[in-house]
Design an enzyme around this catalytic site. Sequence first.
Site, short mmCIF file in Angstrom:
data_model
loop_
_atom_site.label_atom_id
_atom_site.label_comp_id
_atom_site.label_asym_id
_atom_site.label_seq_id
_atom_site.Cartn_x
_atom_site.Cartn_y
_atom_site.Cartn_z
N GLU A 55 78.27 -56.80 15.79
CA GLU A 55 77.16 -55.93 15.44
C GLU A 55 77.58 -54.50 15.75
O GLU A 55 77.82 -54.15 16.90
CB GLU A 55 75.90 -56.28 16.22
CG GLU A 55 74.69 -55.43 15.82
CD GLU A 55 73.40 -55.87 16.45
OE1 GLU A 55 72.57 -55.00 16.80
OE2 GLU A 55 73.21 -57.10 16.62
N ALA B 237 59.19 -63.24 11.62
CA ALA B 237 59.46 -63.72 10.26
C ALA B 237 60.65 -64.68 10.23
O ALA B 237 60.78 -65.48 9.30
CB ALA B 237 59.72 -62.53 9.33
#
Length: 253
Positions: free
Chosen positions: A75, A163
Amino acid sequence: MDQLAQTVDLVRDVMGPKLLGTYLHGSAVLGGLAPASDLDILAITRRSLDEAERRALVEGLLEISGLTPTVRPVELTVVVQSEVRPWRFPPTGDFLYGEWLREELQAGGLPRPGPMPDLALVVTVVLVGDHPLTGPPPAELLNPVPHTDLVRASVEGIPELLADLDDDTRNVLLTLARVWTTPSTGEIKTKDAAADWAMAHLPPEHRPVLEHARNLYLTCHYQDEVWSEELKGQVHPHVNDVLTRIDHLRPQA
């Protein structure tokens, strides 16, 4: 050459004199990498990346990063120094690469500048970890983040996080534990340490799913995850309980 060195070399080659420094953060500086931990790197630049630089970073990271037992996810966050020093909230990030973006990036998308509340957490861990890969100590380039902004950054990402609950259960549960832990303790803990703290403050019926997520994090790669039907049925009640506890902290922010 290992992934960390490859990533640093890529960043340095692509950014050239724009680059002020690169810094390790995340699990690597908070307590050690677990089997599925990302290699988290922050790059601080003088100016925003241009189109060619964005594309070169994406193409290089698609080769370096992965999700296998031998290749860790990378990342990479890039921020222009003037966007975070002096500090203000929400900060603007210049570029973000993570494995969850792989399909979009392989289809030709490029990370663009935009509000990035999570930078409050990233900057804080970079300063605490104090682990330059290139450049000066991070305190020479970054200002400390106020605790109120750490709290805001922790809670603002909750809707987006939820989500992914059914598709990325382990990570979502551990991240929610950290969201609860950070404003409660004033510390940013590793995911397993945050889970330990949260389990000590949860009623017994809501501990098993978090304990399972913690154990998976410490012992397994993503492709090895197994959730029993009994545990799956406990996930949403656990999340609802934790969200209630987080919500009680909001007025104190």
